[in-house]
Write a protein that holds these residues in place. Structure first.
Motif, short mmCIF file in Angstrom:
data_model
loop_
_atom_site.label_atom_id
_atom_site.label_comp_id
_atom_site.label_asym_id
_atom_site.label_seq_id
_atom_site.Cartn_x
_atom_site.Cartn_y
_atom_site.Cartn_z
N THR A 1 2.35 -3.08 -5.74
CA THR A 1 1.53 -1.90 -5.49
C THR A 1 2.00 -1.26 -4.20
N LEU A 2 1.67 0.00 -4.01
CA LEU A 2 1.99 0.66 -2.76
C LEU A 2 1.27 -0.04 -1.61
N VAL B 1 6.40 2.74 -8.56
CA VAL B 1 5.15 3.19 -9.18
C VAL B 1 5.45 4.10 -10.36
N GLU B 2 6.45 4.95 -10.21
CA GLU B 2 6.83 5.83 -11.31
C GLU B 2 7.38 5.01 -12.48
N ASP C 1 7.50 0.76 -3.86
CA ASP C 1 7.72 2.11 -3.34
C ASP C 1 7.35 3.12 -4.42
N GLN C 2 7.50 4.39 -4.11
CA GLN C 2 7.09 5.41 -5.07
C GLN C 2 7.91 5.36 -6.35
#
Length: 281
Positions: free
Chosen positions: A212-213, A245-246, A241-242
């Protein structure tokens, strides 16, 4: 010196991502990765319980990672609306008298939700594990008793099969059926905490791998508070990182997330290897 590896929950995507992180560390520093994989204590929650069982099995990390890139999988495609699911959890725990009562209420929700046949789900977990027996070193797999709300931490000494213990820790309430063990029904260990890092108490170096972030709120548990209980241990957290998450997408339980999540995790592992080495030197 006792080294501990803590592997958090995160669905099918989380399994692939955590293996990717470890593979990415190995890309940069094979010796460091070997030390991490040989941790004296491994704590695995939900997705992390699968990874814990896999990396302590004796199967090479390269093979475990490669499996995540293959299009074929025993995983079940399930459509999950995370927003609706967590809204249901919130409604279930409203007015709870405490943490145990809240877990008991989530357990009641799990027991009342129609899901797949437990035998079908157990077959999925069985297919994830290349070795079906507990490792010789300490491995802790938390789950929650669906009726009482009490926390169970399964170990080699618990007298529970590894497949059952992993299935219990991975039994996402409202999505997968509770797992029956010795007359009790268990749900996901993430209902106590998605990280359960405090179970690494007594270790002097702790690596937490959390898909998770870093600034994302946990639905259950408090990683900062858990880390505080580990003092004076040296603790390092690898967060998503982002791009990760994507890769997880809207449904981290979907088998389609495996390959992109594994690759995203590998990039994160490579990028964070030096920081981990500073703690595990």
């Amino acid at each position: 010196m006792i080294n501990a590896l803590v592997l958090a929950g995160g669905g099918v995507a989380g399994i692939a991502w955590e293996l990717g992180v470890l593979r990415g560390i190995a890309d940069v520093d094979p010796s460091l990765a070997a030390r991490i994989l040989a941790a004296d204590l491994v704590v695995g929650t939900s997705a992390g319980s699968t990874v814990a069982a896999q990396i302590t099995s004796g199967v090479d990390l390269d093979e475990l990672y490669a499996v995540q890139l293959r299009p074929d999988s025993a995983e079940i495609q399930v459509d999950v609306d995370q927003e609706s699911l967590f809204a249901a959890f919130g409604a279930a725990v409203a007015g709870a008298s405490g943490a145990e009562d809240a877990r008991r209420r989530v357990g009641a929700l799990a027991r009342s939700t129609e899901t797949v046949d437990p035998r079908v789900r157990l077959a999925v977990i069985d297919a994830r594990l290349p070795v079906k027996h507990w490792p010789d070193r300490r491995m802790l797999l938390p789950a929650v008793d669906a009726e009482s709300g009490e926390v169970a931490v399964f170990t080699r000494a618990s007298g529970v099969s590894l497949v059952d213990a992993v299935a219990a820790s991975c039994a996402v309430p409202g999505v997968w059926p509770p797992v029956a063990i010795d007359g009790h029904h268990y749900i996901d260990g993430g209902v106590r905490s998605t990280t359960n890092a405090d179970l690494a108490a007594g270790a002097e170096r702790v690596l937490v791998v959390n898909p998770t972030l870093a600034d994302a709120p946990q639905p259950w548990g408090d990683l900062d508070a858990e880390i505080a209980t580990l003092a004076p241990a040296r603790v390092h957290v690898i967060s998503a990182d982002q791009a990760s998450v994507e890769a997880f997408g809207d449904n981290p339980l979907s088998p389609a997330t495996r390959a992109p999540s594994a690759r995203a995790g590998r990039a994160v592992g490579a990028a964070t290897a030096a920081a981990v080495a500073a703690v595990w030197s």
